[in-house]
Design a protein around this motif. Structure first.
Motif, PDB file in Angstrom:
ATOM      1  N   PRO A  60       0.825  -1.210   0.000  1.00  0.00           N
ATOM      2  CA  PRO A  60       0.000   0.000   0.000  1.00  0.00           C
ATOM      3  C   PRO A  60       0.861   1.263   0.000  1.00  0.00           C
ATOM      4  O   PRO A  60       1.861   1.346   0.708  1.00  0.00           O
ATOM      5  CB  PRO A  60      -0.804  -0.129   1.305  1.00  0.00           C
ATOM      6  N   GLY A  61       0.468   2.226  -0.817  1.00  0.00           N
ATOM      7  CA  GLY A  61       1.202   3.488  -0.871  1.00  0.00           C
ATOM      8  C   GLY A  61       2.334   3.521  -1.872  1.00  0.00           C
ATOM      9  O   GLY A  61       2.915   4.581  -2.106  1.00  0.00           O
ATOM     10  N   GLN A  62       2.669   2.382  -2.462  1.00  0.00           N
ATOM     11  CA  GLN A  62       3.753   2.356  -3.438  1.00  0.00           C
ATOM     12  C   GLN A  62       3.269   2.851  -4.811  1.00  0.00           C
ATOM     13  O   GLN A  62       2.079   2.810  -5.119  1.00  0.00           O
ATOM     14  CB  GLN A  62       4.310   0.942  -3.595  1.00  0.00           C
ATOM     15  N   THR A  63       4.236   3.330  -5.590  1.00  0.00           N
ATOM     16  CA  THR A  63       3.970   3.761  -6.963  1.00  0.00           C
ATOM     17  C   THR A  63       4.943   3.041  -7.884  1.00  0.00           C
ATOM     18  O   THR A  63       6.125   2.931  -7.569  1.00  0.00           O
ATOM     19  CB  THR A  63       4.154   5.277  -7.113  1.00  0.00           C
ATOM     20  N   LEU A  64       4.432   2.558  -9.000  1.00  0.00           N
ATOM     21  CA  LEU A  64       5.269   1.821  -9.941  1.00  0.00           C
ATOM     22  C   LEU A  64       5.123   2.428 -11.326  1.00  0.00           C
ATOM     23  O   LEU A  64       4.020   2.750 -11.775  1.00  0.00           O
ATOM     24  CB  LEU A  64       4.858   0.349  -9.976  1.00  0.00           C
ATOM     25  N   PHE A  65       6.264   2.607 -12.016  1.00  0.00           N
ATOM     26  CA  PHE A  65       6.280   3.073 -13.401  1.00  0.00           C
ATOM     27  C   PHE A  65       6.689   1.906 -14.286  1.00  0.00           C
ATOM     28  O   PHE A  65       7.699   1.248 -14.026  1.00  0.00           O
ATOM     29  CB  PHE A  65       7.257   4.235 -13.572  1.00  0.00           C
ATOM     30  N   LEU A  66       5.920   1.675 -15.355  1.00  0.00           N
ATOM     31  CA  LEU A  66       6.178   0.555 -16.252  1.00  0.00           C
ATOM     32  C   LEU A  66       6.302   1.036 -17.689  1.00  0.00           C
ATOM     33  O   LEU A  66       5.407   1.736 -18.182  1.00  0.00           O
ATOM     34  CB  LEU A  66       5.032  -0.463 -16.191  1.00  0.00           C
ATOM     35  N   PRO A  67       7.374   0.684 -18.408  1.00  0.00           N
ATOM     36  CA  PRO A  67       7.396   0.917 -19.859  1.00  0.00           C
ATOM     37  C   PRO A  67       6.564  -0.166 -20.538  1.00  0.00           C
ATOM     38  O   PRO A  67       6.831  -1.359 -20.397  1.00  0.00           O
ATOM     39  CB  PRO A  67       8.881   0.808 -20.211  1.00  0.00           C
ATOM     40  N   VAL A  68       5.537   0.248 -21.245  1.00  0.00           N
ATOM     41  CA  VAL A  68       4.596  -0.702 -21.842  1.00  0.00           C
ATOM     42  C   VAL A  68       4.236  -0.252 -23.253  1.00  0.00           C
ATOM     43  O   VAL A  68       4.568   0.855 -23.673  1.00  0.00           O
ATOM     44  CB  VAL A  68       3.302  -0.818 -21.004  1.00  0.00           C
ATOM     45  N   GLU A  69       3.532  -1.142 -23.954  1.00  0.00           N
ATOM     46  CA  GLU A  69       2.915  -0.788 -25.228  1.00  0.00           C
ATOM     47  C   GLU A  69       1.412  -0.907 -25.058  1.00  0.00           C
ATOM     48  O   GLU A  69       0.903  -1.944 -24.606  1.00  0.00           O
ATOM     49  CB  GLU A  69       3.414  -1.698 -26.345  1.00  0.00           C
ATOM     50  N   ALA A  82      -7.742  -2.223   0.951  1.00  0.00           N
ATOM     51  CA  ALA A  82      -8.663  -1.968   2.061  1.00  0.00           C
ATOM     52  C   ALA A  82      -7.865  -1.696   3.323  1.00  0.00           C
ATOM     53  O   ALA A  82      -6.636  -1.845   3.364  1.00  0.00           O
ATOM     54  CB  ALA A  82      -9.593  -3.168   2.238  1.00  0.00           C
ATOM     55  N   ASP A  83      -8.578  -1.309   4.383  1.00  0.00           N
ATOM     56  CA  ASP A  83      -7.893  -1.014   5.643  1.00  0.00           C
ATOM     57  C   ASP A  83      -7.169  -2.226   6.200  1.00  0.00           C
ATOM     58  O   ASP A  83      -6.150  -2.085   6.902  1.00  0.00           O
ATOM     59  CB  ASP A  83      -8.909  -0.496   6.671  1.00  0.00           C
ATOM     60  N   ASP A  84      -7.708  -3.420   5.921  1.00  0.00           N
ATOM     61  CA  ASP A  84      -7.054  -4.630   6.411  1.00  0.00           C
ATOM     62  C   ASP A  84      -5.939  -5.121   5.481  1.00  0.00           C
ATOM     63  O   ASP A  84      -5.363  -6.193   5.712  1.00  0.00           O
ATOM     64  CB  ASP A  84      -8.085  -5.739   6.616  1.00  0.00           C
ATOM     65  N   GLY A  85      -5.641  -4.361   4.420  1.00  0.00           N
ATOM     66  CA  GLY A  85      -4.571  -4.732   3.504  1.00  0.00           C
ATOM     67  C   GLY A  85      -5.015  -5.545   2.314  1.00  0.00           C
ATOM     68  O   GLY A  85      -4.184  -5.885   1.457  1.00  0.00           O
ATOM     69  N   ALA A  86      -6.303  -5.862   2.211  1.00  0.00           N
ATOM     70  CA  ALA A  86      -6.795  -6.659   1.082  1.00  0.00           C
ATOM     71  C   ALA A  86      -6.714  -5.848  -0.206  1.00  0.00           C
ATOM     72  O   ALA A  86      -6.986  -4.647  -0.225  1.00  0.00           O
ATOM     73  CB  ALA A  86      -8.234  -7.103   1.340  1.00  0.00           C
ATOM     74  N   PHE A  87      -6.343  -6.519  -1.288  1.00  0.00           N
ATOM     75  CA  PHE A  87      -6.207  -5.853  -2.585  1.00  0.00           C
ATOM     76  C   PHE A  87      -7.591  -5.605  -3.169  1.00  0.00           C
ATOM     77  O   PHE A  87      -8.415  -6.519  -3.289  1.00  0.00           O
ATOM     78  CB  PHE A  87      -5.388  -6.722  -3.538  1.00  0.00           C
ATOM     79  N   LEU A  88      -7.853  -4.343  -3.543  1.00  0.00           N
ATOM     80  CA  LEU A  88      -9.144  -3.961  -4.102  1.00  0.00           C
ATOM     81  C   LEU A  88      -9.082  -3.656  -5.589  1.00  0.00           C
ATOM     82  O   LEU A  88     -10.085  -3.798  -6.298  1.00  0.00           O
ATOM     83  CB  LEU A  88      -9.690  -2.733  -3.364  1.00  0.00           C
ATOM     84  N   GLY A  89      -7.937  -3.196  -6.063  1.00  0.00           N
ATOM     85  CA  GLY A  89      -7.819  -2.837  -7.475  1.00  0.00           C
ATOM     86  C   GLY A  89      -6.637  -1.902  -7.689  1.00  0.00           C
ATOM     87  O   GLY A  89      -5.720  -1.833  -6.861  1.00  0.00           O
TER      88      GLY A  89
END
Length: 353
Positions: free
Chosen positions: A136-145, A169-176
């Motif tokens: 949570p809170g991370q940012t990722l940059f991806l070179p893509v097509e 979510a607050d409990d750390g569950a991945f939402l999207g």
């Protein structure tokens, strides 16, 4: 006379050569050091330009995400017509972003807007797969097509850089995840904005697999981010790794300076490389050494001329006295010897009168 000339020349040239050799080392090292520092500074400037661009992209995506898009998956709401219009206006004014996507926890694109955007419901599996591996809170940059505009009925591909923000979510569950996409040519425009100080410099951007995303001589059109390695000569014969943050080394043909561009805490680095041909680095050195050689030859010519004159001045009275002694020995007459050396040779010449 020849021996005296050689002796005079040697006595003059040897010290000159030693002094020239010693004094040449400092300028040569300084010239090479200046070239190395210039290339290193260019890498740092170009990297700063690219990183500032990516940071701004990240802030823009984070801003619009927090304001409008996060609730699409965290609350399950939908955007109103006014909110959708606000997102469109924001996207049109953003200097780099061309498309925004929202992906839910089932890897489905629930919202998409921007150039070449399609209807919601498509697969966002790749982005969701990468986002699940992020904290949570991370940012990722991806070179893509990504999908580009449709030209004559054919969908084109568009080299891009994607900004990926995971939602939890607050409990750390991945939402999207929220995804912002920008043209690679605009994100990495800073590579060309920093003009090289030295001529013939190659600028390159490599991904984690060593593939060239950009190459200032061979790959400038961004036709594909999946290009196979180009120009292996940049690194041929060199054992050093480009994994370190900053590295500078020499290959058989180039002086290479490289720096990392981090793609966020969850992504590997891109490697920004500036490579200057050694012939360019050594050009001022060769010019300096050429002037040193020309100066040395001029000094040698002058010394040889002076040595020849000096040897003649020294040996000519000796030849005169020797010839006079030879004539006396054979019973001949000896005319007055014109020896004016103010030394023992002149005294000896008077004795023949």
């Amino acid at each position: 006379r020849a021996k005296l000339g050689i002796a005079f020349a040697a006595l003059a040239v040897i010290p000159v050569g030693l002094v020239a050799g010693i004094t040449t080392r400092v300028p040569v090292r300084r010239l090479q050091g200046t070239a190395s520092a210039a290339v290193r500074q260019e890498v740092e400037l170009a990297r700063s330009e690219v990183e500032r661009t990516m940071q701004r992209m990240g802030r823009d995506v984070s801003l619009v995400g927090e304001a409008f898009l996060a609730d699409l998956v965290t609350e399950g709401t939908r955007l109103s017509a006014g909110q959708h219009q606000a997102v469109n206006q924001f996207l049109r004014r953003a200097p780099f972003l061309i498309r925004l996507k929202v992906i839910d926890g089932q890897d489905v694109v629930v919202y998409e807007v921007g150039t070449g955007s399609g209807a919601p419901g498509g697969s966002g599996y790749y982005y969701a797969w990468r986002a699940r591996r992020m904290d949570p809170g991370q940012t990722l940059f991806l070179p893509v097509e990504v999908r580009g505009p449709t030209v004559e009925g054919n969908v084109t591909s568009l080299p891009a850089v994607a900004v990926l923000l995971p939602l939890h979510a607050d409990d750390g569950a991945f939402l999207g995840a929220i995804v912002g996409e920008a043209r690679a040519s605009e994100v990495f425009a800073g590579l060309e904005q920093v003009a090289p100080v030295l001529p013939g410099v190659i600028t390159a951007l490599l991904d984690g697999d060593g593939r060239f995303l950009y190459h200032s001589e061979r790959k400038r059109d961004w036709a594909s981010l999946l290009e196979e390695p180009l120009g292996e000569e940049l690194f041929s014969g060199d054992a050093q790794s480009l994994d370190s943050a900053d590295v500078q080394f020499r290959t058989r043909t180039h002086l290479v300076s490289a720096g990392r561009i981090r793609l966020g805490a969850a992504g590997g680095p891109l490697r920004l490389v500036r490579a200057v041909p050694l012939r360019t680095v050594n050009a001022p050195v060769r010019e300096f050494l050429g002037w040193v050689v020309l100066t040395g030859l001029a000094i040698l010519t002058l010394v040889m001329g002076v040595a020849t004159v000096a040897a003649r001045q020294l040996t000519h009275p000796i030849y005169q006295i020797r010839e006079a002694a030879s004539r006396l020995a054979s019973g001949g007459e000896v005319a007055d010897l014109q020896v004016l050396t103010n030394d023992e040779l002149e005294d000896l010449a008077r004795d023949f009168r």
